[in-house]
Motif scaffolding. Structure first.
Motif, PDB file in Angstrom:
ATOM      1  N   LEU A  19       0.838  -1.190   0.000  1.00  0.00           N
ATOM      2  CA  LEU A  19       0.000   0.000   0.000  1.00  0.00           C
ATOM      3  C   LEU A  19       0.878   1.247   0.000  1.00  0.00           C
ATOM      4  CD1 LEU A  19      -1.045  -2.184   2.407  1.00  0.00           C
ATOM      5  CD2 LEU A  19      -3.065  -0.746   2.200  1.00  0.00           C
ATOM      6  N   TYR A  38       0.525   5.247   1.336  1.00  0.00           N
ATOM      7  CA  TYR A  38      -0.225   6.204   2.104  1.00  0.00           C
ATOM      8  C   TYR A  38       0.385   7.577   1.894  1.00  0.00           C
ATOM      9  CZ  TYR A  38      -2.898   2.750   4.756  1.00  0.00           C
ATOM     10  OH  TYR A  38      -3.767   1.760   5.128  1.00  0.00           O
ATOM     11  N   LYS A  61       0.625  11.497   3.600  1.00  0.00           N
ATOM     12  CA  LYS A  61       0.433  12.148   4.889  1.00  0.00           C
ATOM     13  C   LYS A  61       0.776  13.623   4.803  1.00  0.00           C
ATOM     14  CE  LYS A  61       1.677  11.935   9.761  1.00  0.00           C
ATOM     15  NZ  LYS A  61       1.815  13.394   9.827  1.00  0.00           N
ATOM     16  N   GLU A  73      -1.750  15.549  10.299  1.00  0.00           N
ATOM     17  CA  GLU A  73      -2.872  14.684   9.966  1.00  0.00           C
ATOM     18  C   GLU A  73      -2.412  13.232   9.982  1.00  0.00           C
ATOM     19  OE1 GLU A  73      -5.056  17.764   6.836  1.00  0.00           O
ATOM     20  OE2 GLU A  73      -4.750  15.673   6.308  1.00  0.00           O
ATOM     21  N   GLY A  74      -3.374  12.312  10.048  1.00  0.00           N
ATOM     22  CA  GLY A  74      -3.038  10.910   9.939  1.00  0.00           C
ATOM     23  C   GLY A  74      -2.811  10.527   8.490  1.00  0.00           C
ATOM     24  N   PRO A  75      -2.116   9.407   8.265  1.00  0.00           N
ATOM     25  CA  PRO A  75      -1.927   8.936   6.889  1.00  0.00           C
ATOM     26  C   PRO A  75      -3.269   8.606   6.242  1.00  0.00           C
ATOM     27  CG  PRO A  75      -0.462   7.786   8.420  1.00  0.00           C
ATOM     28  CD  PRO A  75      -1.448   8.546   9.248  1.00  0.00           C
ATOM     29  N   PHE A  78      -5.020   6.560   2.882  1.00  0.00           N
ATOM     30  CA  PHE A  78      -4.765   5.543   1.882  1.00  0.00           C
ATOM     31  C   PHE A  78      -4.783   6.138   0.478  1.00  0.00           C
ATOM     32  CE2 PHE A  78      -4.705   1.596  -0.213  1.00  0.00           C
ATOM     33  CZ  PHE A  78      -5.698   1.606  -1.183  1.00  0.00           C
ATOM     34  N   PHE A 111       4.253   7.245   2.361  1.00  0.00           N
ATOM     35  CA  PHE A 111       4.743   6.044   3.024  1.00  0.00           C
ATOM     36  C   PHE A 111       4.366   4.819   2.215  1.00  0.00           C
ATOM     37  CE2 PHE A 111       6.336   7.630   6.982  1.00  0.00           C
ATOM     38  CZ  PHE A 111       5.595   8.776   7.241  1.00  0.00           C
ATOM     39  N   PHE A 116       5.752  -0.351   7.765  1.00  0.00           N
ATOM     40  CA  PHE A 116       5.899   0.903   7.040  1.00  0.00           C
ATOM     41  C   PHE A 116       7.353   1.224   6.734  1.00  0.00           C
ATOM     42  CE2 PHE A 116       1.796   3.072   6.932  1.00  0.00           C
ATOM     43  CZ  PHE A 116       1.045   2.288   7.776  1.00  0.00           C
ATOM     44  N   GLY A 117       7.562   1.887   5.591  1.00  0.00           N
ATOM     45  CA  GLY A 117       8.840   2.496   5.308  1.00  0.00           C
ATOM     46  C   GLY A 117       8.959   3.823   6.046  1.00  0.00           C
ATOM     47  N   THR A 118      10.099   4.478   5.885  1.00  0.00           N
ATOM     48  CA  THR A 118      10.368   5.713   6.625  1.00  0.00           C
ATOM     49  C   THR A 118       9.819   6.954   5.940  1.00  0.00           C
ATOM     50  OG1 THR A 118      12.534   5.786   5.589  1.00  0.00           O
ATOM     51  CG2 THR A 118      12.416   4.837   7.792  1.00  0.00           C
ATOM     52  N   GLY A 120      11.272  11.362  11.496  1.00  0.00           N
ATOM     53  CA  GLY A 120      12.067  10.799  10.406  1.00  0.00           C
ATOM     54  C   GLY A 120      11.939   9.299  10.242  1.00  0.00           C
ATOM     55  N   MET A 121      10.994   8.722  10.952  1.00  0.00           N
ATOM     56  CA  MET A 121      10.839   7.266  10.901  1.00  0.00           C
ATOM     57  C   MET A 121       9.455   6.903  10.399  1.00  0.00           C
ATOM     58  SD  MET A 121      13.747   6.283  11.960  1.00  0.00           S
ATOM     59  CE  MET A 121      13.498   4.541  12.317  1.00  0.00           C
ATOM     60  N   GLY A 122       9.316   5.636  10.029  1.00  0.00           N
ATOM     61  CA  GLY A 122       8.001   5.136   9.660  1.00  0.00           C
ATOM     62  C   GLY A 122       7.180   4.802  10.895  1.00  0.00           C
ATOM     63  N   LEU A 123       5.960   4.383  10.662  1.00  0.00           N
ATOM     64  CA  LEU A 123       5.084   4.009  11.761  1.00  0.00           C
ATOM     65  C   LEU A 123       5.432   2.605  12.237  1.00  0.00           C
ATOM     66  CD1 LEU A 123       3.481   6.164  10.011  1.00  0.00           C
ATOM     67  CD2 LEU A 123       1.450   5.251  11.099  1.00  0.00           C
ATOM     68  N   PHE A 134      -0.676   7.152  16.433  1.00  0.00           N
ATOM     69  CA  PHE A 134      -1.793   7.035  15.501  1.00  0.00           C
ATOM     70  C   PHE A 134      -2.583   5.768  15.788  1.00  0.00           C
ATOM     71  CE2 PHE A 134      -0.957  10.511  12.732  1.00  0.00           C
ATOM     72  CZ  PHE A 134       0.415  10.649  12.663  1.00  0.00           C
ATOM     73  N   THR A 155      -6.954  -2.093   3.498  1.00  0.00           N
ATOM     74  CA  THR A 155      -6.767  -0.684   3.839  1.00  0.00           C
ATOM     75  C   THR A 155      -7.047  -0.410   5.294  1.00  0.00           C
ATOM     76  OG1 THR A 155      -7.428  -0.083   1.611  1.00  0.00           O
ATOM     77  CG2 THR A 155      -7.468   1.660   3.274  1.00  0.00           C
ATOM     78  N   PHE A 183      -6.770   5.795   9.309  1.00  0.00           N
ATOM     79  CA  PHE A 183      -6.044   6.361  10.433  1.00  0.00           C
ATOM     80  C   PHE A 183      -6.759   7.564  11.038  1.00  0.00           C
ATOM     81  CE2 PHE A 183      -1.916   4.260  10.648  1.00  0.00           C
ATOM     82  CZ  PHE A 183      -1.943   3.528   9.470  1.00  0.00           C
ATOM     83  N   GLY A 184      -6.562   7.718  12.352  1.00  0.00           N
ATOM     84  CA  GLY A 184      -6.984   8.921  13.033  1.00  0.00           C
ATOM     85  C   GLY A 184      -5.968  10.031  12.824  1.00  0.00           C
ATOM     86  N   PRO A 185      -6.242  11.230  13.347  1.00  0.00           N
ATOM     87  CA  PRO A 185      -5.374  12.390  13.116  1.00  0.00           C
ATOM     88  C   PRO A 185      -4.102  12.394  13.960  1.00  0.00           C
ATOM     89  CG  PRO A 185      -7.218  13.026  14.472  1.00  0.00           C
ATOM     90  CD  PRO A 185      -7.471  11.607  14.061  1.00  0.00           C
ATOM     91  N   GLY A 186      -4.033  11.526  14.963  1.00  0.00           N
ATOM     92  CA  GLY A 186      -2.824  11.434  15.764  1.00  0.00           C
ATOM     93  C   GLY A 186      -2.900  12.194  17.077  1.00  0.00           C
TER      94      GLY A 186
END
Lengths: 113, 115
Positions: free
Chosen positions: A34, A36, A38, A42-44, A46, A89, A103-105, B40-43, B90, B103, B106-109
């Motif tokens: 997938l 995403y 961002k 805000e959240g990611p 799709f 992402f 997830f990637g960075t 700088g990182m992914g989730l 998140f 899919t 996600f929420g807004p965080g």
């Protein structure tokens, strides 16, 4: 151990040109991928996905390509628009019951008007 | 539909304090997830739940607890806050897959700062 890698932290593209974002993965058990998008604070959200049984999926200006032998996928955006500026992402899902995402960075795309 | 909502949006904690991050979804999704994103990182996945009463650890569960008493709510608890837990959190949800739908929404965080 980063199983999904996005080696380009940032990318700048002129409006109207093609944006190509790349992603590599190491786990051959991943079966669904997938992308995403961002925006800050805000959240990611799709964007587009692809199953491992396909090598291409298209949705409007967005196309994702999957090369399983190389464990590589890419997202093409054409034509790029300023509103596409965001962090993208790449994520992959394995075959476990909950289909958790790895997830990637992220790659920060800037589309220059 | 509101989708996935999270509260609070931002919180500052002192070391050793505790707090609960709230997450609610109104899409009747069975699957719910908590991620953290460091700069700088992914989730990275903290905990997940495949339905009410069922939870399991993700990649980085240490220092956190969760519960899932209803389909809608999936709170994340920090018992003894540490500076390493400074992050953006998140929450996400996904319906039971039919035909391979993967899919997550996600929420807004919640931005958490531990000092």
């Amino acid at each position: 151990d980063q199983q999904v890698k996005q080696n380009s932290p940032s990318l700048s593209v002129q409006e109207g040109r093609i944006s190509i974002l790349n992603c590599d993965y190491t786990n051959s058990m991943f079966d669904y991928f997938l992308w995403y998008k961002k925006y800050p604070a805000e959240g990611p959200t799709f964007l587009i996905s692809i199953s491992s049984i396909k090598d291409k999926n298209e949705d409007g200006r967005f196309t994702v390509f999957l090369n399983k032998s190389a464990k590589h996928l890419s997202l093409h955006i054409v034509p790029s628009q300023p509103g596409d500026s965001a962090v993208y992402f790449c994520a992959a899902s394995d075959e476990t019951g909950a289909n958790n995402l790895f997830f990637g960075t992220g790659t920060r795309l800037t589309v220059i008007p | 539909n509101a989708g996935v909502t999270q509260t609070p949006k931002f919180r500052i904690l002192k070391i050793g304090q505790s707090m609960t991050l709230q997450c609610t979804q109104d899409m009747n999704h069975n699957y719910m997830y908590w991620y953290r994103q460091d700069p700088g990182m992914g989730l990275k996945l903290i905990y997940y739940s495949v339905g009410a009463g069922i939870t399991d650890k993700g990649e980085v569960p240490n220092g956190y607890n969760v519960s899932r008493s209803t389909t809608e709510d999936f709170p994340l608890r920090l018992e003894l806050a540490a500076p390493s837990q400074t992050s953006v959190y998140f929450c996400a949800s996904r319906r039971t897959p039919a035909g391979g739908e993967e899919t997550q929404y996600f929420g807004p965080g919640t931005r958490l700062l531990v000092l």
